[in-house]
Every structure is written in C-alpha cells, then in structure tokens.
Design an enzyme around this catalytic site. Structure first.
Site, PDB file in Angstrom:
ATOM      1  CB  CYS A 196      59.757  36.361  85.835  1.00  0.00           C
ATOM      2  SG  CYS A 196      61.024  36.679  87.103  1.00  0.00           S
TER       3      CYS A 196
ATOM      4  CG  ASN B 135      62.341  40.517  75.362  1.00  0.00           C
ATOM      5  OD1 ASN B 135      62.153  40.088  76.485  1.00  0.00           O
ATOM      6  ND2 ASN B 135      63.228  41.473  75.132  1.00  0.00           N
ATOM      7  N   GLY B 136      64.753  39.853  72.882  1.00  0.00           N
ATOM      8  CA  GLY B 136      66.011  39.113  72.932  1.00  0.00           C
ATOM      9  C   GLY B 136      66.941  39.485  71.796  1.00  0.00           C
ATOM     10  CG  ASN B 137      69.504  37.631  70.372  1.00  0.00           C
ATOM     11  OD1 ASN B 137      69.887  37.346  71.498  1.00  0.00           O
ATOM     12  ND2 ASN B 137      69.230  36.706  69.461  1.00  0.00           N
TER      13      ASN B 137
ATOM     14  CE  LYS C  19      59.124  40.277  78.350  1.00  0.00           C
ATOM     15  NZ  LYS C  19      60.055  39.267  78.851  1.00  0.00           N
TER      16      LYS C  19
ATOM     17  CD  GLU D 229      71.633  43.380  80.482  1.00  0.00           C
ATOM     18  OE1 GLU D 229      72.779  43.443  80.938  1.00  0.00           O
ATOM     19  OE2 GLU D 229      70.886  42.413  80.646  1.00  0.00           O
TER      20      GLU D 229
END
Length: 481
Positions: free
Chosen positions: A108, A250-252, A189, A275
């Site tokens: 985070c 995680n990401g894109n 994470k 997202e």
C-alpha cells in the site's frame, strides 16, 4: 495434516489459481468477491484489515470476516497491514480458520499507510491523533486497551504497507513468526524498488523468512494516482526467476489479453487485477458485457449479502464511469441516494438512458471520446496523467477552480454551505482572509510580540535552548528568576 508450502500450496489449496482479485479497501467485500467468482476469478483477497484493530475489536472482526460463512467464497486470502510481529500473528491466529492463507500487505503506497490511520469505512479509526512521535508514543488513533507506548525496536507507528520496504529485519521477524505459529501459509504482496537487483534481494529475503507465495506489483511506492505510470514486468520477471515459490503479477491488467500476455512474458503463476476488475468484473472471462447486466447482478448479490451503501455506490460509480460522463445529471443522483432501493432506481434510469442511446445509434457510428467500446459497455478506465487530468471531460475544470472563479454560494461545496448556514457572515474569498506574519522557522503565524519572529512553539524551544526570555511569551516561559 501438515501445512502445505510453496507450489504444493498453490496447486492444491488454491487450485492452481491464475485469475486473482486484488485486496481493495472497501471494494473487495463479500458481495463483490462473489460476483467476480461468477465471472472467472479463481482466488480472492479480503480488503486490507488493520491487524491491531482486528485483535482488539470484536465488532471489527465480525463486520469484516466473521459476519457469515459462505462456502462459495473460497479459496480466500485474508490480508492484514501490521508493523509488529506479535500483533500480526495474534490477528492471523484469529483469522486463520476463516481463510486459506494470511497475507501481509507490503504494497500500500497511500499516505494513510504512512500515517497509520485506516481507510474510510472504519470511522472510529479516524480518531484524533493524541500524541507526538517525538515523545515516544503512538502516532495515530488510540485503540481500546492501548497504553500508547511504543514497543522497543518497533518502527514509527505510522509505518504500514509499502512504507515498511526498508525494514528488512522487522519483516523477517514478522514472516518467520507467522510461518512458525500459523496453521495456514503466510504470503506477501509487495511493490518494487527502482532497482531490479534490490527488488530481487527483497523477494529472496521474504522467501527465506517463510513467505509461501509472493504478489509483485510492478510499480514503486511513489507510482500512485496520476503518477502511476506503467508497471514494470521486467522487475516481476526477475523476481519470478530468482525465487522458488509461486509469484503473482499485479499491474497493467485491463483485459484477458493482458493476463495471458503477462503470464507468457513474466512466467508468473497467476495475475492479480484491481482497477481492471472494478470496471469490468467479467475481465477474467474475456467478456465486455453491458454495464447494467453486471450492475443488476451485483445488486442482487448485495440483497443476499448486505454491505455498507458506500461500497455499493462506489462500485456503481466505477461500473458506470463512462456513462456518467455522458449523463452527468445522474452522477449527482447516484451520489445523493441514501438507500439500496434508491441506488437501484438510479441504476435502472441509467440502463434506460443507455437503451435510448442504443436506439438512436446510427449504422457505422463509432464510440466517442477515444473509447474502445460504446459507453454502456464494461471497459477499462485509463487514469489520466498529471497534465491530462485537467483536460478530462472535455476540458472541464475542477470544482475548486470553479468555486474560486465564481465565488458565489451556489457553487460552494456542501461543507462550505453548511458552515455558511451556521455563520452567515463567513466568507470564503481568499482575498478577504486576514494576513499573518509567518514564523521564520515553521511557517505558522508568528507571535505578535515575539522578539525572535517565531510562533509560540518555536519560540519556546529557542528560549529554553538559549536560556533567553521573550517578552511576548513571558507568561509561558518565565525563565528568569
């Protein structure tokens, strides 16, 4: 039965999950997890929970995990933020019977993780901060039963999530203790460092301490909001090659094609979406259905598994994001409704508006605004960069900019309108605000009679340091005599 580890844990307990829904504060609640599972998600995480609060508050445990047993909501990983090994393990012990693994949030990047105050939706955690770090006391809300004394060797009380990145000794102790004490595996994470080598060493350290599965978000902790940029799959690929435990990327991730490409390019075992999942819960199915199809299904699940209305409203704002740019008057309606029935009515109105738009659609017409699909279809939202933000919505200016330009009560925020009702003479015109001379050291208003040109606090420190008196603050200091 012995605790499964590494790849055996991933393949047997998690069923070799490749499609993963991320932990999202106030957004990955039970109803949303069930919707996502119906549409291709194979593993879900709870929202991030505050370990110390989970230990001390029975209502918090009940509201966030103990509310009901739902067999369809497995496999499930419970995520905690924590910065104390004992507290983390205590929380994990209370949660382990309700999940398949415990995850430590080290990713985070929000300032809320730096300050140590939990996110919205948990109002009692927004309590007044009661002491200063310089006094060796906790900075943040006082928890029930807390004496406010920091444990020896503990990090600053506000450090959680990605702000623990540099605390390797502490993280080793946290993971090692959890690995020894828990009956379920512990996972992490993380976010990456700018340097690939340091990121790899970080991942190896966590693996050695006992982490059984690692999720790597390919952005640094500075990459957030308008500065998110692109996640580095190179970092993720390097981590995957360097460790002997399963890795999630995680990401894109905005569509199923991205999922498949990420697995192929990085070699990870699974891909996590946050997202992308919020804007299209059918992402892992490779579908882009009409928004109302998923919105109505979600509302049906909420009736069976209730959650706070703010969660529901936030989900509909995400799902209907592109449509609300077209039918902007319904944005305010959705923001104002106070009941689930009211939210359902606005959702129905949005559906009718879209069906009217479809009926007026001309043959060969293409989506406007550079969208890949028409606004009533679930699709990705690409966050604008710092310079693009002001141009979004056709160059619409922010509410603050409009307020400053117009200066009228009709464009004041609701909060300012309430203040003006209590005090009709109050003005929000910056030019009419009194001007104060500033303290030479901190920028706060200086004392009118301070001989050092400082505010009261800075004057007090200087006076004691230099054994000097200040006539302006004499009643406070009174050093002489």
């Amino acid at each position: 039965m012995p605790k499964l580890q590494g790849f055996e844990f991933w393949s047997r307990t998690l069923g070799g999950a490749r499609h993963v829904v991320a932990p999202m504060v106030d957004q990955s609640e039970l109803a949303w997890r069930l919707l996502s599972r119906r549409h291709g998600a194979q593993l879900c995480y709870t929202p991030m929970l505050h370990a110390q609060v989970f230990v001390r508050d029975a209502n918090y445990r009940k509201e966030n995990l103990y509310c009901e047993v739902c067999p369809e909501d497995r496999p499930l990983i419970v995520q905690f933020c924590a910065n104390d090994p004992e507290v983390f393990v205590q929380a994990a012990l209370l949660a382990q019977d309700y999940c398949d693994a415990i995850d430590l949030n080290l990713g985070c990047p929000q300032m809320i993780a730096k300050r140590g105050v939990q996110a919205r939706g948990q109002p009692w955690l927004r309590a007044r901060r009661f002491s200063s770090e310089s006094e060796g006391l906790l900075v943040g809300p006082r928890l029930p039963g807390s004496h406010g004394v920091r444990c020896p060797g503990a990090p600053p009380a506000g450090h959680y999530g990605a702000f623990l990145q540099e605390e390797w000794d502490l993280l080793q102790r946290m993971i090692l203790l959890a690995h020894e004490k828990l009956s379920v595996p512990v996972t992490c994470k993380i976010r990456v460092f700018p340097e690939i080598d340091k990121t790899v060493k970080y991942a190896q350290m966590l693996e050695k301490a006992g982490c059984q599965l690692l999720t790597v978000h390919g952005r640094t902790k500075e990459q957030k909001g308008p500065l998110s940029g692109t996640a580095s799959w190179e970092h993720i690929k390097a981590v995957r090659k360097a460790v002997a435990i399963p890795v999630f990327a995680n990401g894109n991730i905005q569509c199923l094609r991205d999922v498949e490409r990420c697995i192929q390019d990085t070699g990870v075992q699974g891909v996590m979406s946050a997202e992308g999942n919020l804007h299209n819960p059918a992402l892992f199915e490779g579908r882009s259905p009409a928004v109302w199809e998923l919105a109505e299904e979600y509302l049906d699940i909420v009736r069976q598994h209730p959650c706070p209305l703010s969660y529901v409203r936030a989900h509909l704002f995400k799902l209907w994001h592109h449509t609300l740019q077209v039918h902007q008057e319904l944005r305010e309606e959705l923001a104002k409704v106070k009941t689930l029935e009211g939210v359902t009515a606005v959702n129905q109105e949005l559906k009718l508006r879209c069906q009217e738009d479809i009926s007026r659609q001309k043959e060969g017409e293409k989506p406007s605004g550079g969208l890949p699909f028409f606004h009533w279809i679930c699709q990705p939202y690409f966050r604008p960069g710092p310079r693009e933000g002001s141009k979004e919505n056709g160059g619409a200016r922010s509410k603050r900019a409009l307020e400053e330009e117009e200066g009228g009560t009709d464009v004041l925020s609701k909060n300012k309108q309430k203040k003006q009702l209590r005090n009709p003479h109050k003005t929000f015109d910056p030019s009419l605000k009194p001007k104060y001379a500033k303290c030479d050291q901190c920028g706060n208003p200086k004392g009118n009679r301070c001989v050092f040109n400082l505010c009261r606090g800075c004057c007090k420190k200087r006076a004691f340091r230099e054994a000097a008196d200040c006539p302006g603050n004499l009643p406070l200091l009174n050093i002489e005599g």
